[in-house]
Enzyme design. Structure first.
Site, PDB file in Angstrom:
ATOM      1  N   SER A 174      45.263 -27.614  -5.111  1.00  0.00           N
ATOM      2  CA  SER A 174      46.621 -27.752  -5.631  1.00  0.00           C
ATOM      3  C   SER A 174      47.509 -26.740  -4.911  1.00  0.00           C
ATOM      4  CB  SER A 174      46.638 -27.561  -7.149  1.00  0.00           C
ATOM      5  OG  SER A 174      47.929 -27.820  -7.672  1.00  0.00           O
ATOM      6  N   HIS A 200      47.117 -31.989  -4.943  1.00  0.00           N
ATOM      7  CA  HIS A 200      48.271 -32.226  -5.798  1.00  0.00           C
ATOM      8  C   HIS A 200      49.558 -32.087  -4.977  1.00  0.00           C
ATOM      9  CE1 HIS A 200      45.819 -30.724  -9.529  1.00  0.00           C
ATOM     10  NE2 HIS A 200      45.456 -31.933  -9.134  1.00  0.00           N
ATOM     11  N   ASP A 296      42.360 -28.305 -13.310  1.00  0.00           N
ATOM     12  CA  ASP A 296      41.923 -29.610 -12.833  1.00  0.00           C
ATOM     13  C   ASP A 296      40.787 -29.432 -11.835  1.00  0.00           C
ATOM     14  OD1 ASP A 296      41.827 -32.353 -12.405  1.00  0.00           O
ATOM     15  OD2 ASP A 296      43.360 -32.310 -10.827  1.00  0.00           O
TER      16      ASP A 296
END
Length: 357
Positions: A174, A200, A296
């Site tokens: 991310s 992401h 995540d």
């Protein structure tokens, strides 16, 4: 949890060739992973009895050749006879490494002027030490299997992985991930298993990121539509707001893109990718979680590790945001934690070891 896979302390005998130790060796020996059973200067007057006893009590030996040429030294005959003892060599340059006449399980060349940093080099050296120890355990277990047929519960996941080749590398990142992914992928050879990744970012920026990866790495980069069989030499990601996963269809791993709900607040989700890798590839997968905010990927990476996959997490110091790797570490999902610059080497070493290279 979250560091090097727990094996207990690895017992090491230090074999010093030069007049002083490589600073890298000194740093590594301070690690709680290692327990030094003896330290010896390899010279004509070395106490061979003490050396034999120390080596017998060790899991492996660390051969430090700092600014010296091993072939010019009067190495103890006892060391040369210790064929069962795994030797890890630490050299100050490639010429010294080439001149070593002893059989080494692994080696590393480093001095301050060469780079990378001593901390990064230490992480890689500890990884090599741990790998040598795991190899020894795996070989011993294989011998038991031939003679005693031990139950599945007696074998470590790392030992079960020795049976077949890896089929998949799953990456998740991310915040700070575009640079981290570029660093890892640009250092990997095209011959590693197929790679599927989730980063992401807004979908409209993914094609630009994919083009950057094409220019910076040895891989063909594919914006997956779903249904494609994954192929070695390819990296797969999605430029749609869809869940990216892998499926095993009639024994063939394929990319899956779907309009499933968000997982862990994201679509695509690292957790969804990792969970699918655990189900589709099991112990034939490698999972890597890189810099990023939130958690995540933590649960999915844990599922991968529980399925026997090899799991790697980026360490705190090299992360832009130590969120996702921290959550994975705390969950017990990370088998090996490394600096960013060491992750590609670790993947390559694990894949090569599995193939028997």
């Amino acid at each position: 949890r979250g560091g090097l896979m727990s094996l207990g302390r690895i017992r090491v005998t230090l074999l010093q060739c030069g007049s002083e130790l490589n600073p890298l060796t000194e740093l590594a020996l301070k690690s709680p992973l290692l327990e030094t059973t003896g330290s010896f200067r390899l010279a004509a007057d070395c106490d061979e009895k003490r050396l034999t006893e120390a080596c017998a009590a060790s899991d492996l030996a660390l051969l430090d050749c700092f600014h010296c040429e091993p072939k010019k030294l009067k190495l103890c005959a006892v060391v040369q006879k210790l064929r069962a003892l795994r030797l890890i060599g630490v050299f100050s340059g490639p010429e010294a490494e080439k001149s070593c006449e002893l059989k080494l399980s692994s080696s590393l060349c480093w001095e301050e002027s060469m780079g990378p940093s001593i901390e990064d080099a230490c992480g890689l050296l500890l990884y090599k030490i741990k790998s040598a120890r795991l190899n020894a355990i795996a070989e011993k277990s294989a011998g038991l299997a031939r003679n005693e047929e031990p139950s599945e519960k007696m074998q470590l996941p790392a030992e079960r992985r020795a049976a077949t080749d890896f089929e998949l590398i799953a990456l998740g990142a991310s915040a700070g991930g575009t640079e981290a992914l570029t660093t890892v992928l640009s250092a990997l050879p095209r011959e590693v298993p197929p790679i599927v990744l989730v980063q992401h970012m807004p979908a409209k920026f993914v094609p630009m990121f994919a083009e950057r990866l094409r220019k910076k790495t040895a891989f063909s980069v594919c914006l997956a539509a779903g249904g494609e069989p994954i192929e070695r030499g390819f990296v797969y990601l999605t430029d749609k707001e869809r869940q990216l996963a892998v499926r095993n269809i009639n024994g063939r791993l394929c990319v899956d893109c779907s309009c499933e709900e968000k997982v862990s607040g994201h679509r695509p989700s690292v957790d969804r990718l990792f969970a699918s890798a655990a189900e589709a590839a099991g112990s034939a997968a490698i999972g890597v979680i890189l810099t990023g905010m939130g958690r995540d990927g933590a649960d999915g990476l844990l599922r991968m590790r529980q399925a026997g996959a090899y799991t790697i997490g980026q360490d705190r110091k090299s992360c832009v945001v130590y969120g996702m790797p921290a959550a994975a570490s705390e969950a017990g999902a990370v088998e090996l934690q490394l600096p960013l610059v060491s992750i590609a080497d670790a993947i390559t070493a694990v894949v090569s070891r599995k193939r028997g290279a």
